[in-house]
Design a protein around this motif. Structure first.
Motif, mmCIF file in Angstrom:
data_model
loop_
_atom_site.group_PDB
_atom_site.id
_atom_site.type_symbol
_atom_site.label_atom_id
_atom_site.label_comp_id
_atom_site.label_asym_id
_atom_site.label_seq_id
_atom_site.Cartn_x
_atom_site.Cartn_y
_atom_site.Cartn_z
ATOM 1 N N GLY A 100 1.004 -6.591 15.474
ATOM 2 C CA GLY A 100 1.068 -7.113 14.115
ATOM 3 C C GLY A 100 -0.057 -6.586 13.262
ATOM 4 N N TYR A 101 0.196 -6.540 11.944
ATOM 5 C CA TYR A 101 -0.846 -6.191 10.978
ATOM 6 C C TYR A 101 -1.009 -7.359 10.008
ATOM 7 C CZ TYR A 101 -3.337 -4.105 7.063
ATOM 8 O OH TYR A 101 -4.256 -3.865 6.064
ATOM 9 N N LEU A 102 -2.204 -7.922 9.977
ATOM 10 C CA LEU A 102 -2.553 -8.959 9.016
ATOM 11 C C LEU A 102 -3.328 -8.317 7.876
ATOM 12 C CD1 LEU A 102 -2.969 -11.796 7.872
ATOM 13 C CD2 LEU A 102 -4.847 -12.126 9.523
ATOM 14 N N SER A 103 -2.687 -8.176 6.731
ATOM 15 C CA SER A 103 -3.351 -7.715 5.515
ATOM 16 C C SER A 103 -3.743 -8.956 4.735
ATOM 17 C CB SER A 103 -2.397 -6.839 4.694
ATOM 18 O OG SER A 103 -2.993 -6.476 3.461
ATOM 19 N N LEU A 104 -5.027 -9.170 4.534
ATOM 20 C CA LEU A 104 -5.446 -10.406 3.879
ATOM 21 C C LEU A 104 -4.875 -10.527 2.477
ATOM 22 C CD1 LEU A 104 -9.144 -10.895 5.018
ATOM 23 C CD2 LEU A 104 -7.027 -11.632 6.090
ATOM 24 N N THR A 105 -4.695 -9.404 1.777
ATOM 25 C CA THR A 105 -4.122 -9.441 0.434
ATOM 26 C C THR A 105 -2.833 -8.627 0.397
ATOM 27 O OG1 THR A 105 -5.089 -7.438 -0.515
ATOM 28 C CG2 THR A 105 -6.502 -9.388 -0.409
ATOM 29 N N ARG A 106 -2.138 -8.766 -0.726
ATOM 30 C CA ARG A 106 -0.918 -7.995 -0.957
ATOM 31 C C ARG A 106 -1.189 -6.767 -1.823
ATOM 32 N NH1 ARG A 106 3.806 -11.019 0.461
ATOM 33 N NH2 ARG A 106 3.194 -13.078 1.215
ATOM 34 N N GLY A 107 -2.458 -6.442 -2.053
ATOM 35 C CA GLY A 107 -2.790 -5.238 -2.801
ATOM 36 C C GLY A 107 -2.569 -5.362 -4.288
ATOM 37 N N ASP A 108 -2.646 -6.578 -4.824
ATOM 38 C CA ASP A 108 -2.374 -6.820 -6.239
ATOM 39 C C ASP A 108 -3.312 -6.058 -7.171
ATOM 40 O OD1 ASP A 108 -2.661 -9.335 -4.413
ATOM 41 O OD2 ASP A 108 -0.856 -9.729 -5.590
ATOM 42 N N GLU A 129 6.511 -2.231 0.398
ATOM 43 C CA GLU A 129 6.101 -0.951 0.976
ATOM 44 C C GLU A 129 5.538 -1.153 2.377
ATOM 45 O OE1 GLU A 129 5.080 1.762 -2.952
ATOM 46 O OE2 GLU A 129 3.472 0.574 -2.052
ATOM 47 N N LEU A 130 4.791 -2.235 2.569
ATOM 48 C CA LEU A 130 4.282 -2.534 3.911
ATOM 49 C C LEU A 130 5.421 -2.850 4.876
ATOM 50 C CD1 LEU A 130 1.007 -4.671 3.647
ATOM 51 C CD2 LEU A 130 1.319 -2.445 4.714
ATOM 52 N N LEU A 131 6.401 -3.610 4.425
ATOM 53 C CA LEU A 131 7.529 -3.920 5.300
ATOM 54 C C LEU A 131 8.318 -2.659 5.647
ATOM 55 C CD1 LEU A 131 8.724 -7.258 3.666
ATOM 56 C CD2 LEU A 131 7.638 -6.977 5.895
ATOM 57 N N GLU A 140 4.749 -5.742 13.191
ATOM 58 C CA GLU A 140 5.137 -6.846 12.325
ATOM 59 C C GLU A 140 4.094 -6.999 11.230
ATOM 60 O OE1 GLU A 140 6.284 -10.432 14.589
ATOM 61 O OE2 GLU A 140 6.159 -9.166 16.367
ATOM 62 N N GLN A 141 4.457 -7.694 10.146
ATOM 63 C CA GLN A 141 3.579 -7.791 8.987
ATOM 64 C C GLN A 141 3.264 -9.241 8.653
ATOM 65 O OE1 GLN A 141 2.116 -5.153 7.225
ATOM 66 N NE2 GLN A 141 0.937 -6.902 6.491
ATOM 67 N N PHE A 142 1.982 -9.511 8.331
ATOM 68 C CA PHE A 142 1.522 -10.834 7.938
ATOM 69 C C PHE A 142 0.558 -10.720 6.761
ATOM 70 C CE2 PHE A 142 2.268 -10.743 12.528
ATOM 71 C CZ PHE A 142 3.230 -11.729 12.656
ATOM 72 N N PHE A 143 0.398 -11.836 6.034
ATOM 73 C CA PHE A 143 -0.528 -11.897 4.907
ATOM 74 C C PHE A 143 -1.261 -13.232 4.918
ATOM 75 C CE2 PHE A 143 2.806 -9.036 3.370
ATOM 76 C CZ PHE A 143 2.053 -7.978 2.878
ATOM 77 N N ASN A 471 3.743 -15.454 6.158
ATOM 78 C CA ASN A 471 5.033 -14.785 6.028
ATOM 79 C C ASN A 471 4.992 -13.706 4.940
ATOM 80 O OD1 ASN A 471 7.082 -16.222 7.823
ATOM 81 N ND2 ASN A 471 6.133 -17.946 6.769
ATOM 82 N N PRO A 472 5.555 -12.545 5.218
ATOM 83 C CA PRO A 472 5.594 -11.515 4.184
ATOM 84 C C PRO A 472 6.607 -11.820 3.094
ATOM 85 C CG PRO A 472 6.707 -10.745 6.157
ATOM 86 C CD PRO A 472 6.069 -12.054 6.503
ATOM 87 N N GLU A 473 7.673 -12.545 3.433
ATOM 88 C CA GLU A 473 8.711 -12.928 2.485
ATOM 89 C C GLU A 473 9.068 -14.387 2.706
ATOM 90 O OE1 GLU A 473 11.705 -9.417 1.703
ATOM 91 O OE2 GLU A 473 11.486 -9.665 3.879
ATOM 92 N N ASN A 474 9.923 -14.912 1.841
ATOM 93 C CA ASN A 474 10.388 -16.279 2.023
ATOM 94 C C ASN A 474 11.142 -16.406 3.342
ATOM 95 O OD1 ASN A 474 9.515 -16.248 -0.601
ATOM 96 N ND2 ASN A 474 11.255 -17.369 -1.426
#
Length: 848
Positions: A100-108, A129-131, A140-143, A471-474
């Motif tokens: 898994g990759y935990l990106s603390l932010t969404r790059g806003d 783009e991360l997904l 897998e992707q997390f935030f 969760n990356p999405e709903n």
């Protein structure tokens, strides 16, 4: 590229209510463009061209290998594009760990090289783009809830703005849910990452390593998860630019190996993954051959021969399944590539054993893997489609589930479930005959991204439920669950409901369904500038998503007059769009800023939401419903010139802002530059980063200098110091450097009070620098020739005063000005002082 470089993340912060309003102001500026582009640009990315998992022989063989691996690794960094995609691909597809990759932010807070979206809108793009990248590399992707508020010069500032404890809780939550055996952070706590967010991600990873195992930390989480202690925390050291943090005595792995099943090495897969970061311009070349990754142990036991030293990564780590690994090996060995279905009975028996595992974590992971593998071997495929792309909240959604079984006539469909409603079928699925089942459900919840449901603070999003975090999405997007009976065994599979149609050029096109309010209202402009007390027309575009009747009204602060008070509508059908016009007269007050809101009453209920769609070919269509509002600015502003020529930059919305105050803005192309009469323009402006992205400026530059020399007024907005297409931007030398002032409230000192830039036609004072958003400026200049006049001076706290934000000089009969001030953010946000100063830059006094 192992981490964000200087031009990717150095965007500063935004304060007050503006941090929530600004992105929607920005998005509405381009609504007239987007209503053309976004309606017709549809998802074409092959990576999202289906909802069913891939089921080729290579995928099946990879899945067999993964079945006997029970290990997990979590990678932690700050932003999208920080992750080491080569390492992630190696861990996920070569070692077969759950990765898994935990990106603390969404790059806003990054930059956008493909469009005009900023802030939350850019975060939505970068999330997708991360997904897309994860679909390539297998992780897998997390935030967390942390907001990328822009460039930060140190972790103290970052952790204060983020709310250290709250974001730490999110990291702990992800660790407790994911249960990594090993945690790897991209950056060190000592600052070599070059960005406060980077350093903070390492600090939080280190604190969370211990806190996740402590039941006294974040005990409210224990209603859903249990404490978890990872074996070790490593830092994935790097050699990039001037920072070489690797050493020969560090633990190392060669991740450049070749996977013959995939026909690629992990350097090739990594490039495909990383190239999904298109908004950041991170298209990457495929790399082949040896690639050594280095690691330094931060906490826990140091590895010596293997990343998982001391960790059991086989079925021996769970009880009650003795011999299951041997069974899987036998099934894999006997697998017939020409008849994968022969493996189904044996895999079903393995599934029955795995479902009896006492521990929930590996039972959940491995049953999911087994069910997908059984479906792949059986040639069992299904997807679920809505009959339309859009629905109103509360409306009925018609769903068509398509299923094909290529295994045998012994497969049955037991039931189809949607939103808790189950339809029992108990019917045989004939072999190799496509079956279609129709059903319905209710559009029960808006498909608004969950982290945008409430206004955020400067540092973080407000998330309604603990279980949404990470969760990356709903997670509750509409889906269908089908229970099959295969070899007598119930197997449940689920699919997201999507809209699919056939395009005559592109073939099958998939897009997410959207559940909207019954009506949405988009104001024609995000900012309305009032230079006097004369009324202006406000156009509101309304879209109905269902049969609707009601009214539209504008709400403004006391003193503003709106006519008519409301406009009724009736008999509107789904898909109807129409425009209503209101006249608004400003209040009899001193210059100030207010907010205008649209309230649409539909079928007895009030709504105040706009509609925004973002569409690019490499990601799914994104739909959100921002506040239906605009900014009202009453402004003391003189604008003597009227005709502006504009050379477009990247992600630039200044032209629309200038039109709001009465300028005629003409976008100039090469033919206009080389053959047109430039003397007709009161000023020519180059957009942000124009000298980075427009290589034709090399040819056009002499004409610009000639324009100035003959009496013209040229204004150059900021450029990145890296990748300039032309070194000599001005008539005399100066250098663009990577210096900035990120504090939007930093004190501004006027160095040249008599400068025309500060006096004509508007008198500029210190008050004009109040209310700026996100930053003062970026990529200042240094080493300017003595012919230039530096007009302003500013600096971040604790730094040396910097006079490189605004320089000007007379050249021939004209004037040349270079500014690093972030007008590209301030004007779309309706910052009054920024408008007054920018108009001065455009207005050259006639002194010849």
């Amino acid at each position: 590229m192992p981490y964000c470089n200087s031009h990717t993340c150095y965007i500063s912060k935004i304060s007050g209510y503006k941090q929530f309003l600004l992105p929607f102001i920005i998005l509405l500026i381009n609504m007239r463009l987007y209503k053309i582009v976004c309606v017709f640009l549809l998802l074409t990315s092959a990576a999202w061209a289906q909802t069913a998992p891939r089921a080729g022989i290579a995928d099946i063989k990879q899945a067999f290998k993964k079945l006997n691996v029970l290990g997990s690794v979590l990678y932690v960094a700050a932003h999208p594009d920080d992750e080491n995609t080569r390492l992630l691909a190696y861990l996920a597809q070569e070692k077969h760990y759950r990765t898994g990759y935990l990106s603390l932010t969404r790059g806003d807070g990054g930059q956008n090289l493909i469009g005009n979206e900023q802030s939350e809108l850019l975060g939505l793009i970068r999330t997708q783009e991360l997904l897309a990248a994860r679909r390539m590399d297998g992780a897998e992707q997390f935030f967390s809830r942390a907001n990328d508020f822009g460039f930060s010069k140190g972790p103290d500032e970052t952790l204060k703005i983020w709310d250290r404890e709250e974001v730490l809780g999110d990291v702990v939550w992800v660790i407790r849910r994911f249960k990594p055996d090993v945690i790897i952070c991209r950056f060190p706590t000592t600052g070599e990452g070059g960005h406060g967010h980077h350093t903070s991600s390492a600090i939080l990873a280190q604190e969370a390593f211990t806190a996740a195992a402590d039941p006294k930390r974040f005990p409210e989480q224990l209603a859903y998860v249990q404490p978890w202690q990872a074996k070790r925390l490593l830092w994935n050291t790097f050699n990039f630019g001037a920072a070489n943090t690797t050493a020969a005595d560090q633990f190392k792995i060669d991740v450049g190996v070749y996977n013959s099943l995939l026909g690629k090495g992990y350097g090739e897969i990594a490039a495909e993954s990383r190239s999904n970061h298109k908004s950041q311009g991170f298209g990457s070349a495929r790399q082949r051959g040896e690639a050594i990754e280095y690691f330094k142990t931060i906490l826990g036991d140091a590895p010596h021969t293997d990343l998982m030293d001391g960790i059991t990564t086989t079925w021996k780590r769970v009880s009650g399944v003795e011999g299951i690994d041997a069974n899987i090996q036998i099934i894999n060995k006997e697998f017939d590539e020409n008849a994968p279905e022969k493996s189904v009975p044996a895999l079903v028996k393995v599934l029955a054993r795995v479902e009896k595992i006492s521990g929930s974590y590996w039972r959940e992971q491995k049953t999911k893997e087994l069910k997908n593998l059984i479906a792949a071997c059986a040639g069992l495929w299904f997807e679920a489609y809505s009959t339309e792309a859009s629905y109103a909240l509360g409306d009925s959604i018609s769903i068509r589930s398509q299923i094909i079984n290529r295994y045998s006539n012994r497969v049955k469909i037991n039931s189809i479930s949607i939103a808790g409603t189950t339809q029992t079928l108990a019917t045989v699925v004939p072999a190799n005959q496509l079956q279609t089942f129709d059903s319905k459900t209710i559009a029960g919840k808006l498909t608004q991204p969950y982290w945008l449901e409430m206004p955020r603070s400067l540092g973080s999003y407000h998330i309604a439920s603990q279980q949404l975090v990470g969760n990356p999405e709903n997670p509750d997007l509409p889906k269908v669950e089908v229970e099959f009976i295969v070899e007598g065994k119930p197997i449940r599979l689920e699919r997201r409901i999507v809209y699919k149609y056939v395009d005559p050029v592109r073939g099958e096109v998939y897009r997410p369904i959207e559940i909207a309010p019954p009506v949405t209202a988009n104001i024609d402009n995000p900012v309305y500038i009032f230079k006097d007390n004369q009324p202006q027309n406000i156009l509101v575009k309304i879209k109905s998503f269902t049969q609707a009747a009601g009214s539209i009204a504008l709400r403004a602060p006391a003193g503003w007059k709106i006519s008519p008070e409301k406009i009724n509508f009736t008999g509107k059908k789904k898909g109807d769009e129409w425009t209503e016009s209101f006249a608004i007269t400003p209040a009899e007050t001193q210059p100030k800023t207010d907010v205008l809101q649209v309230v649409t009453t539909c079928n007895g209920k009030d709504y105040s939401m706009a509609l925004q769609r973002i569409s690019y070919e490499h990601i799914p269509v994104i739909t959100l419903f921002p506040p239906a509002q605009a900014k009202l600015v009453k402004l003391d502003l003189q604008t003597p010139g009227k005709n502006i020529g504009y050379i477009a930059g990247a992600g630039d919305m200044v032209p629309d802002a200038l039109r709001q105050v009465g300028y005629k803005v003409t976008l100039l192309h090469e033919e206009d530059m080389m053959k047109g009469d430039l003397s007709s323009y009161d000023a020519i402006v180059t957009g942000v980063r124009a000298y980075n992205i427009n290589d034709r400026l090399i040819v056009e530059q002499p004409r610009l200098m000639e324009y100035v020399k003959n009496g013209g007024n040229l204004v150059i907005q900021y450029n990145n110091n890296a990748g300039l297409v032309l070194n000599n931007i001005g008539p005399y030398p100066f250098k663009v450097v990577n210096q900035r002032v990120t504090d939007e409230n930093a004190k501004v000192t006027i160095l040249e009070p008599k400068s025309a830039l500060l006096n004509y036609p508007n008198k500029i004072t210190g008050n004009d620098f109040d209310g700026w958003v996100q930053e003062r400026g970026l990529y200042f200049v240094s080493g300017a020739d003595a012919q230039y006049q530096a007009v302003l001076q500013m600096n971040d706290p604790g730094e040396t005063p910097n006079a490189g934000s605004l320089i000007t000089t007379n050249y021939g009969k004209g004037r040349f000005t270079y500014t690093s001030l972030s007008f590209f953010r301030q004007l779309p946000a309706g910052v009054p002082g920024a408008f007054r100063l920018f108009v001065n830059l455009l207005s050259k006094p006639n002194i010849n």
